[in-house]
Write an enzyme that holds these catalytic residues in place. Structure first.
Site, PDB file in Angstrom:
ATOM      1  N   LYS A  86      33.497  34.214  44.363  1.00 20.65           N
ATOM      2  CA  LYS A  86      34.269  34.721  44.218  1.00 20.65           C
ATOM      3  C   LYS A  86      33.429  35.881  44.436  1.00 20.65           C
ATOM      4  O   LYS A  86      34.144  37.250  44.530  1.00 20.65           O
ATOM      5  CB  LYS A  86      35.186  34.533  42.966  1.00 20.65           C
ATOM      6  CG  LYS A  86      36.076  36.124  42.367  1.00 20.65           C
ATOM      7  CD  LYS A  86      36.328  35.623  40.679  1.00 20.65           C
ATOM      8  CE  LYS A  86      35.211  36.627  40.660  1.00 20.65           C
ATOM      9  NZ  LYS A  86      35.698  36.617  38.804  1.00 20.65           N
ATOM     10  N   ASP A  97      40.287  36.820  42.285  1.00 21.69           N
ATOM     11  CA  ASP A  97      40.099  35.889  40.943  1.00 21.69           C
ATOM     12  C   ASP A  97      42.001  35.894  40.881  1.00 21.69           C
ATOM     13  O   ASP A  97      42.823  35.121  41.464  1.00 21.69           O
ATOM     14  CB  ASP A  97      39.675  37.618  40.305  1.00 21.69           C
ATOM     15  CG  ASP A  97      40.560  38.527  40.368  1.00 21.69           C
ATOM     16  OD1 ASP A  97      41.929  38.752  40.691  1.00 21.69           O
ATOM     17  OD2 ASP A  97      40.567  39.900  39.670  1.00 21.69           O
TER      18      ASP A  97
END
Length: 224
Positions: free
Chosen positions: A121, A139
């Site tokens: 991420k 996220d």
């Protein structure tokens, strides 16, 4: 409604209303954003923005960070979630940048993920924001919004599976912006506990709205 139509509605709305969406983390260069994103894991951008000015004033370059111990870094980030682990990550991150990457933030997902505290991420955020690459960082906001609207299927149980489905339908040149569209929508409208469907402009193509509204479950995030 078929999935390609759903994506097209999303793109039409955000390109018209939020064409220049960007991160709310405050930074001046790639190194500063990298530090901020590492700190932002399970923490709000608002809190990170309160912490980074003093931290980066003391450690303005990877070399400065590399010379610091976790114990020296800790007082600057003690109000951040998981400060002990993140202090260790930042110390190691500075050392690796200085020793292996000539104090430059790498541009590839593979190299970014070699850095302490940097998962997929975080690597995608840096690749997207700094290097304008078609990288989709998933996220909690992106994951939730994608599942609720119907951009990702119900059997997409991991961030990577949601990422793959988003990348399939979002045009490459729009991926960096789409990342911010979904984050900001999840942060301010499609919130976790009680989504603000009354304020949402996307309800006409949102699966969650069509299924639950007006009888929203107590914790709709766990119902998907």
């Amino acid at each position: 409604m078929r999935k390609p139509e759903r994506f097209q509605h999303l793109i039409n709305y955000f390109t018209s209303n939020f064409p220049e969406a960007e991160t709310e983390l405050q930074y001046g260069n790639a190194y500063e954003l990298l530090v901020a994103v590492v700190l932002s894991a399970q923490c709000t951008d608002k809190r990170v923005n309160m912490v980074t000015p003093a931290l980066l004033e003391t450690y303005p370059t990877p070399e400065h960070l590399a010379a610091a111990t976790p114990e020296e870094i800790l007082p600057y980030i003690k109000s951040i979630s998981y400060p002990n682990n993140k202090a260790k990550h930042l110390s190691g991150l500075g050392k690796m940048l200085a020793e292996q990457f000539n104090s430059e933030v790498p541009s590839t997902i593979e190299d970014l993920q070699k850095l302490p505290g940097v998962g997929r991420k975080t690597a995608n955020v840096i690749a997207s924001v700094i290097y304008n690459q078609p990288a989709m960082a998933v996220d909690t906001h992106v994951f939730r919004v994608s599942k609720r609207i119907g951009l990702a299927t119900k059997n997409a149980h991991t961030p990577r599976s949601v990422e793959n489905q988003l990348m399939k339908y979002i045009p490459t040149d729009l991926v960096p912006k789409a990342h911010h569209w979904l984050i900001l929508h999840g942060r301010y409208i499609c919130v976790a506990r009680r989504p603000k469907c009354e304020e949402c402009p996307l309800t006409f193509f949102c699966e969650f709205y069509q299924k639950y509204y007006p009888n929203l479950p107590d914790d709709p995030e766990n119902k998907l």
